[in-house]
Design a protein around this motif. Sequence first.
Motif, PDB file in Angstrom:
ATOM      1  N   UNK A 183       0.960  -1.119  -0.052  1.00  0.00           N
ATOM      2  CA  UNK A 183      -0.168   0.128   0.157  1.00  0.00           C
ATOM      3  C   UNK A 183       0.965   1.134  -0.052  1.00  0.00           C
ATOM      4  N   UNK A 184       0.547   2.328  -0.617  1.00  0.00           N
ATOM      5  CA  UNK A 184       1.039   3.573  -0.615  1.00  0.00           C
ATOM      6  C   UNK A 184       1.279   4.109   0.645  1.00  0.00           C
ATOM      7  N   UNK A 185       2.291   4.757   1.131  1.00  0.00           N
ATOM      8  CA  UNK A 185       2.401   5.528   2.045  1.00  0.00           C
ATOM      9  C   UNK A 185       1.339   6.713   2.137  1.00  0.00           C
ATOM     10  N   UNK A 186       0.707   7.145   3.414  1.00  0.00           N
ATOM     11  CA  UNK A 186      -0.270   8.094   3.316  1.00  0.00           C
ATOM     12  C   UNK A 186       0.285   9.429   2.535  1.00  0.00           C
ATOM     13  N   UNK A 187      -0.519   9.951   1.810  1.00  0.00           N
ATOM     14  CA  UNK A 187      -0.273  11.110   1.203  1.00  0.00           C
ATOM     15  C   UNK A 187       0.856  10.956   0.107  1.00  0.00           C
ATOM     16  N   UNK A 188       1.188   9.737  -0.408  1.00  0.00           N
ATOM     17  CA  UNK A 188       2.027   9.744  -1.545  1.00  0.00           C
ATOM     18  C   UNK A 188       1.469   9.768  -2.801  1.00  0.00           C
ATOM     19  N   UNK A 189       2.105  10.211  -3.788  1.00  0.00           N
ATOM     20  CA  UNK A 189       1.792  10.379  -5.078  1.00  0.00           C
ATOM     21  C   UNK A 189       2.251   9.209  -5.909  1.00  0.00           C
ATOM     22  N   UNK A 190       1.325   8.225  -6.010  1.00  0.00           N
ATOM     23  CA  UNK A 190       1.774   6.766  -6.479  1.00  0.00           C
ATOM     24  C   UNK A 190       1.201   6.546  -7.967  1.00  0.00           C
ATOM     25  N   UNK A 191       1.809   6.110  -8.921  1.00  0.00           N
ATOM     26  CA  UNK A 191       1.387   5.709 -10.425  1.00  0.00           C
ATOM     27  C   UNK A 191       1.930   4.307 -10.422  1.00  0.00           C
ATOM     28  N   UNK A 192       1.274   3.264 -10.924  1.00  0.00           N
ATOM     29  CA  UNK A 192       1.811   2.146 -11.117  1.00  0.00           C
ATOM     30  C   UNK A 192       1.354   1.674 -12.491  1.00  0.00           C
TER      31      UNK A 192
ATOM     32  N   UNK B 173      -4.840   1.680 -17.604  1.00  0.00           N
ATOM     33  CA  UNK B 173      -3.741   2.763 -17.637  1.00  0.00           C
ATOM     34  C   UNK B 173      -2.938   2.585 -16.549  1.00  0.00           C
ATOM     35  N   UNK B 174      -3.615   2.203 -15.455  1.00  0.00           N
ATOM     36  CA  UNK B 174      -2.615   1.881 -14.300  1.00  0.00           C
ATOM     37  C   UNK B 174      -3.342   2.189 -12.869  1.00  0.00           C
ATOM     38  N   UNK B 175      -2.461   1.882 -11.831  1.00  0.00           N
ATOM     39  CA  UNK B 175      -2.911   2.121 -10.556  1.00  0.00           C
ATOM     40  C   UNK B 175      -2.629   3.474  -9.854  1.00  0.00           C
ATOM     41  N   UNK B 176      -3.265   4.095  -9.182  1.00  0.00           N
ATOM     42  CA  UNK B 176      -2.788   5.325  -8.463  1.00  0.00           C
ATOM     43  C   UNK B 176      -3.370   5.376  -7.278  1.00  0.00           C
ATOM     44  N   UNK B 177      -2.564   6.227  -6.211  1.00  0.00           N
ATOM     45  CA  UNK B 177      -3.117   6.542  -5.079  1.00  0.00           C
ATOM     46  C   UNK B 177      -4.134   7.498  -4.999  1.00  0.00           C
ATOM     47  N   UNK B 178      -4.746   7.564  -3.973  1.00  0.00           N
ATOM     48  CA  UNK B 178      -5.957   8.376  -3.639  1.00  0.00           C
ATOM     49  C   UNK B 178      -5.466   9.837  -3.837  1.00  0.00           C
ATOM     50  N   UNK B 179      -3.979  10.131  -3.370  1.00  0.00           N
ATOM     51  CA  UNK B 179      -3.555  11.542  -3.240  1.00  0.00           C
ATOM     52  C   UNK B 179      -3.340  11.859  -4.892  1.00  0.00           C
ATOM     53  N   UNK B 180      -2.844  11.165  -5.724  1.00  0.00           N
ATOM     54  CA  UNK B 180      -2.775  11.385  -6.728  1.00  0.00           C
ATOM     55  C   UNK B 180      -4.127  11.604  -7.695  1.00  0.00           C
ATOM     56  N   UNK B 181      -4.898  10.579  -7.339  1.00  0.00           N
ATOM     57  CA  UNK B 181      -6.239  10.770  -7.799  1.00  0.00           C
ATOM     58  C   UNK B 181      -7.067  12.243  -7.608  1.00  0.00           C
ATOM     59  N   UNK B 182      -6.889  12.470  -6.237  1.00  0.00           N
ATOM     60  CA  UNK B 182      -7.253  13.815  -5.972  1.00  0.00           C
ATOM     61  C   UNK B 182      -6.462  14.928  -6.742  1.00  0.00           C
ATOM     62  N   UNK B 183      -5.288  14.926  -6.928  1.00  0.00           N
ATOM     63  CA  UNK B 183      -4.696  16.028  -7.497  1.00  0.00           C
ATOM     64  C   UNK B 183      -5.095  16.007  -8.913  1.00  0.00           C
ATOM     65  N   UNK B 184      -5.145  14.903  -9.791  1.00  0.00           N
ATOM     66  CA  UNK B 184      -5.527  15.123 -10.974  1.00  0.00           C
ATOM     67  C   UNK B 184      -6.942  15.584 -11.124  1.00  0.00           C
ATOM     68  N   UNK B 185      -7.922  15.116 -10.351  1.00  0.00           N
ATOM     69  CA  UNK B 185      -9.368  15.499 -10.194  1.00  0.00           C
ATOM     70  C   UNK B 185      -9.333  16.985  -9.860  1.00  0.00           C
ATOM     71  N   UNK B 186      -8.885  17.392  -9.011  1.00  0.00           N
ATOM     72  CA  UNK B 186      -8.691  19.090  -8.855  1.00  0.00           C
ATOM     73  C   UNK B 186      -8.175  19.736  -9.960  1.00  0.00           C
ATOM     74  N   UNK B 187      -7.109  19.109 -10.461  1.00  0.00           N
ATOM     75  CA  UNK B 187      -6.592  19.730 -11.571  1.00  0.00           C
ATOM     76  C   UNK B 187      -7.382  20.098 -13.024  1.00  0.00           C
ATOM     77  N   UNK B 188      -8.432  19.151 -12.938  1.00  0.00           N
ATOM     78  CA  UNK B 188      -9.390  19.061 -14.217  1.00  0.00           C
ATOM     79  C   UNK B 188      -8.837  18.007 -15.243  1.00  0.00           C
ATOM     80  N   UNK B 189      -7.811  17.313 -14.735  1.00  0.00           N
ATOM     81  CA  UNK B 189      -7.399  16.232 -15.661  1.00  0.00           C
ATOM     82  C   UNK B 189      -8.110  14.790 -15.634  1.00  0.00           C
ATOM     83  N   UNK B 190      -8.888  14.738 -14.707  1.00  0.00           N
ATOM     84  CA  UNK B 190      -9.873  13.708 -14.882  1.00  0.00           C
ATOM     85  C   UNK B 190     -11.190  13.648 -14.179  1.00  0.00           C
ATOM     86  N   UNK B 191     -11.916  12.743 -14.434  1.00  0.00           N
ATOM     87  CA  UNK B 191     -13.211  12.903 -13.640  1.00  0.00           C
ATOM     88  C   UNK B 191     -13.137  11.737 -12.629  1.00  0.00           C
TER      89      UNK B 191
END
Length: 145
Positions: A5-14, A20-38
């Motif tokens: 499991x990723x460390x808390x607040x880690x920006x993980x992409x596998x 396309x891949x597995x991502x951490x909750x933190x990276x998902x939130x970042x992409x979502x807030x930036x408008x890169x994803x839904x």
Amino acid sequence: MRHDAPAPHALVQRDADGYAGDISVTLAHQWWQAGEGVLVDVRTDAERAWVGFVPEAAPIAWKQWPGMAMNPDFDAALLAAVPKDKKALLLCRSGVRSIAAAKRATELGLQAYNILEGFEGDPNDNAQRGQRGGWRFNGLPWRQG
């Protein structure tokens, strides 16, 4: 916490097979807030009502309660919610159902990511969720009720 499991607040992409891949909750939130994803919450309506939900996420159940039958409207709802130029960020309870949903989204022509740990994370030693990883545990936006 699981050893993988990723460390808390880690920006993980596998990398992953079939999407396309597995991502951490933190990276998902970042992409979502930036408008890169839904952000697409593929949990059942019952889970979102009883456990909590992410405001402004697209609520598109992969399977339906009760009985966990496949949602016959999943494909159409997903394609309506996620523009082709955006990433589909798929969230379930623990990051398992969202893998199947990410594979289906990829078959539909979307760039789809599974969110590791999901909304509730892994169960602890007492089989309770919400204390080991996940969207909620990491302090990301959610509501209940």
